[in-house]
Design a protein around this motif. Structure first.
Motif, PDB file in Angstrom:
ATOM      1  N   LEU A  93       0.723  -1.328  -0.107  1.00 52.70           N
ATOM      2  CA  LEU A  93      -0.018   0.054  -0.023  1.00 52.70           C
ATOM      3  C   LEU A  93       0.982   1.165   0.098  1.00 52.70           C
ATOM      4  O   LEU A  93       0.486   2.132  -0.935  1.00 52.70           O
ATOM      5  N   VAL A  94       1.925   1.241   0.979  1.00 53.00           N
ATOM      6  CA  VAL A  94       2.841   2.545   0.778  1.00 53.00           C
ATOM      7  C   VAL A  94       3.525   2.536  -0.440  1.00 53.00           C
ATOM      8  O   VAL A  94       3.683   3.680  -0.824  1.00 53.00           O
ATOM      9  N   VAL A  95       4.001   1.553  -1.019  1.00 55.79           N
ATOM     10  CA  VAL A  95       4.637   1.673  -2.398  1.00 55.79           C
ATOM     11  C   VAL A  95       3.829   2.258  -3.493  1.00 55.79           C
ATOM     12  O   VAL A  95       4.195   2.919  -4.083  1.00 55.79           O
ATOM     13  N   VAL A  96       2.612   1.882  -3.307  1.00 58.04           N
ATOM     14  CA  VAL A  96       1.854   2.269  -4.448  1.00 58.04           C
ATOM     15  C   VAL A  96       1.604   3.886  -4.257  1.00 58.04           C
ATOM     16  O   VAL A  96       1.564   4.603  -5.294  1.00 58.04           O
ATOM     17  N   LEU A  97       1.287   4.307  -2.981  1.00 60.22           N
ATOM     18  CA  LEU A  97       1.152   5.632  -2.684  1.00 60.22           C
ATOM     19  C   LEU A  97       2.521   6.375  -3.005  1.00 60.22           C
ATOM     20  O   LEU A  97       2.485   7.542  -3.597  1.00 60.22           O
ATOM     21  N   THR A  98       3.625   5.776  -2.568  1.00 65.47           N
ATOM     22  CA  THR A  98       5.254   6.349  -2.999  1.00 65.47           C
ATOM     23  C   THR A  98       4.856   6.728  -4.486  1.00 65.47           C
ATOM     24  O   THR A  98       5.552   7.779  -4.966  1.00 65.47           O
ATOM     25  N   ALA A  99       4.656   5.496  -5.247  1.00 64.57           N
ATOM     26  CA  ALA A  99       4.912   5.775  -6.581  1.00 64.57           C
ATOM     27  C   ALA A  99       3.962   6.671  -7.320  1.00 64.57           C
ATOM     28  O   ALA A  99       4.390   7.505  -8.335  1.00 64.57           O
ATOM     29  N   VAL A 100       2.818   6.901  -6.795  1.00 66.20           N
ATOM     30  CA  VAL A 100       1.815   7.925  -7.077  1.00 66.20           C
ATOM     31  C   VAL A 100       2.250   9.415  -6.918  1.00 66.20           C
ATOM     32  O   VAL A 100       2.197  10.394  -7.513  1.00 66.20           O
ATOM     33  N   ILE A 180       8.171  14.131  -0.320  1.00 63.39           N
ATOM     34  CA  ILE A 180       6.986  13.286  -0.041  1.00 63.39           C
ATOM     35  C   ILE A 180       7.461  11.981  -0.213  1.00 63.39           C
ATOM     36  O   ILE A 180       7.381  10.982   0.470  1.00 63.39           O
ATOM     37  N   GLN A 181       8.152  11.870  -1.415  1.00 63.59           N
ATOM     38  CA  GLN A 181       8.434  10.171  -1.964  1.00 63.59           C
ATOM     39  C   GLN A 181       9.329   9.812  -1.083  1.00 63.59           C
ATOM     40  O   GLN A 181       8.994   8.429  -0.893  1.00 63.59           O
ATOM     41  N   TRP A 182      10.291  10.193  -0.406  1.00 66.96           N
ATOM     42  CA  TRP A 182      11.384   9.525   0.225  1.00 66.96           C
ATOM     43  C   TRP A 182      11.039   9.467   1.864  1.00 66.96           C
ATOM     44  O   TRP A 182      11.404   8.436   2.493  1.00 66.96           O
ATOM     45  N   ALA A 183      10.058  10.211   2.273  1.00 67.72           N
ATOM     46  CA  ALA A 183       9.226   9.899   3.432  1.00 67.72           C
ATOM     47  C   ALA A 183       8.695   8.879   3.289  1.00 67.72           C
ATOM     48  O   ALA A 183       8.713   7.925   4.275  1.00 67.72           O
ATOM     49  N   LEU A 184       7.861   8.667   2.423  1.00 70.04           N
ATOM     50  CA  LEU A 184       6.809   7.269   2.289  1.00 70.04           C
ATOM     51  C   LEU A 184       7.639   6.295   1.926  1.00 70.04           C
ATOM     52  O   LEU A 184       7.476   5.011   2.465  1.00 70.04           O
ATOM     53  N   LEU A 185       8.743   6.243   1.403  1.00 69.84           N
ATOM     54  CA  LEU A 185       9.716   5.204   0.980  1.00 69.84           C
ATOM     55  C   LEU A 185      10.032   4.505   2.077  1.00 69.84           C
ATOM     56  O   LEU A 185      10.571   3.386   2.401  1.00 69.84           O
ATOM     57  N   PHE A 186      10.490   5.419   3.232  1.00 65.80           N
ATOM     58  CA  PHE A 186      11.436   5.157   4.468  1.00 65.80           C
ATOM     59  C   PHE A 186      10.336   4.128   5.106  1.00 65.80           C
ATOM     60  O   PHE A 186      10.905   3.027   5.767  1.00 65.80           O
TER      61      PHE A 186
END
Length: 491
Positions: A93-100, A180-186
């Motif tokens: 789920l987090v990877v999908v949001l990160t990609a978007v 935001i992408q790198w915070a989500l990827l973390f």
């Protein structure tokens, strides 16, 4: 030989490590989403507070709607597989949001971005409702003895408190400097680390398999299903609720938690106003209030296992309630910032010891076949009580008690300190109730997991001793609890 860090035992240490990494990731993720919604998606908009509250509401809806039913599936499924699959789902789920999120912000309407955030948070917390009961069930078999179980609960709470001290300061730089992408990827990577740690655990077959490898003790003899026949979801959920309702011990623990939430809920809602009005401090100093409570929570969590070993879990429960209530009353009378900081630190210590002491009591009172459903009843009800307490205290302070002011015997009082004082009295009364309602046959432990008296019974016999005869007819509905973690959460 090189010394290795081991907490209680090897498998618990691995389970804890996965929790620790995941908790820091969750703290970074939650803080990042709130900051992103408030400062980017809803920047300078009048509806920004409403947009931020939507994040919190999404998590609450998952707990209240999915939580009660999740326990049924956890009791059916392999516990270790449930933990692993949950981490895969949450990480995906987090990877999908990160990609978007790599899209430019103006590539999608604000409403679509907010919908993506809310749906992700909802599904993440819905998955968490399966993870927590499964972890609870496995923990009962990985850790034995009240002292060790209290110590495990204390370590878990300290880890959660530490994560929320470490996570938020990391979130802001990641968001504003890296994006935001790198915070989500973390956070996505934290789920991967948790998966690897949990996968390395060697779980006893009786812990991982449905019903703990034993025949499931039904709520009543008449409810027993023929071998090989799966009961309905509604039926199994009803069995869990009936089991909970017929256990005097579980009902007492739930009532204590609910009363405690109503007594303490005002603090989380009104403390910022108490700091600026009663303690006469600037708003920017409010962060130190949270820091004092965080340090107090860590202190109480780390000392909780020792306290339970000295006093016993039941005695620690009612003593912690009494001490917390008295300290909350004392806090309501504070007029200086330093005095308030000191009292909040001291107040949080017994409050966290209370959560630590209740953990082994819950583990002992829940047989393997019902552990998932016991937690699926206990946690959502406590969450609901916390939400109601927050709403009630805000309503009282903002309407009914707005004009309350005066002095008695030279002691001045206003609306917020009055609510805090009454809350403290409620907590003290819950301590008296715990003293009278919880069985007093417990003997403090002599060592790591060794007890005398009735608490030395094996897990299954002990659980039976703490519950009424489940084959007896159900009592009147009026004897069932009307409605609290960390847990101490929490998390």
């Amino acid at each position: 030989m090189t010394p290795r860090l081991t907490l209680i035992n090897r498998d618990y240490t691995r389970l804890w490590f996965g929790q620790a990494v995941s908790s820091v990731g969750d703290a970074v993720f939650s803080t990042t989403l709130v900051l992103w919604v408030a400062t980017v998606l809803a920047k300078d908009e009048s509806w920004a507070p409403l947009a931020v509250s939507g994040v919190l509401m999404a998590s609450s809806v998952a707990v209240l709607v999915i939580g009660p039913l999740a326990g049924v599936f956890v009791d059916r499924w392999d516990k270790l597989a449930t933990l692993l699959r949950t981490e895969v789902v949450r990480g995906t789920l987090v990877v999908v949001l990160t990609a978007v999120s790599f899209l430019p912000t103006d590539a999608l309407p604000v409403g679509v971005w907010l919908a993506l955030v809310y749906v992700t948070v909802l599904l993440l917390h819905a998955s968490g409702q399966f993870f927590s009961p499964a972890r609870f069930a496995i923990l009962a078999d990985l850790v034995k003895g009240d002292a060790n179980r209290a110590r495990a609960a204390g370590i878990g709470q300290a880890t959660g408190e530490t994560a929320w001290i470490i996570g938020p300061p990391l979130a802001a730089p990641l968001l504003f400097a890296a994006g935001i992408q790198w915070a989500l990827l973390f956070n996505a990577l934290s789920y991967a680390v948790s998966y690897v740690a949990i996968r390395s655990i060697e779980v006893p077959a009786s812990a991982a398999t449905p019903d703990g490898g034993k025949p499931a003790p039904g709520p009543a003899a008449s409810d027993t299903k023929p071998a090989g026949r799966r009961s309905s979801l509604r039926g199994e959920f009803a069995d869990g609720v009936r089991f909970f309702a017929r256990s005097r011990f579980l009902v007492v623990l739930l009532l204590l938690a609910v009363i405690g939430q109503f007594g303490l809920g005002a603090l989380s809602t009104l403390n910022v106003f108490f700091t600026t009005d009663n303690l006469d401090a600037d708003a920017h100093l409010y962060g130190y209030i949270g820091m004092a409570m965080g340090v107090g929570g860590i202190t109480g969590a780390l000392s909780g296992g020792r306290v339970v070993q000295w006093l016993g879990a039941r005695r620690s429960t009612w003593i912690s309630l009494l001490v917390s209530g008295v300290l909350l009353i004392a806090y309501s009378r504070q007029t200086t910032f330093l005095g308030g900081i000191a009292l909040l630190f001291v107040f949080t210590v017994p409050l966290t010891v209370l959560n630590t002491a209740m953990a082994p009591l819950l583990l002992d009172a829940a047989p393997p076949a019902f552990r998932g459903r016991v937690m699926a009843v206990f946690y959502p009800v406590t969450k609901l009580a916390s939400m109601l307490a927050a709403v009630l205290s805000g309503w009282l302070a903002g309407s009914v008690l707005t004009d309350v002011a005066g002095s008695v015997a030279g002691v001045r009082f206003g609306p917020i300190d009055t609510i805090f004082a009454v809350s403290g009295v409620i907590v003290v009364l819950s301590g008296v109730f715990a003293w009278l309602a919880l069985p007093g046959t417990e003997t403090p432990e002599k060592g790591a997991g060794a007890t005398d008296g009735p608490d030395a019974e094996p897990g299954a016999e002990k659980a039976a001793a703490l519950t009424v005869d489940v084959t007896a007819p159900a009592g009147p509905r009026g004897h069932r609890p009307a409605a609290d973690d960390e847990r101490g959460r929490p998390e």
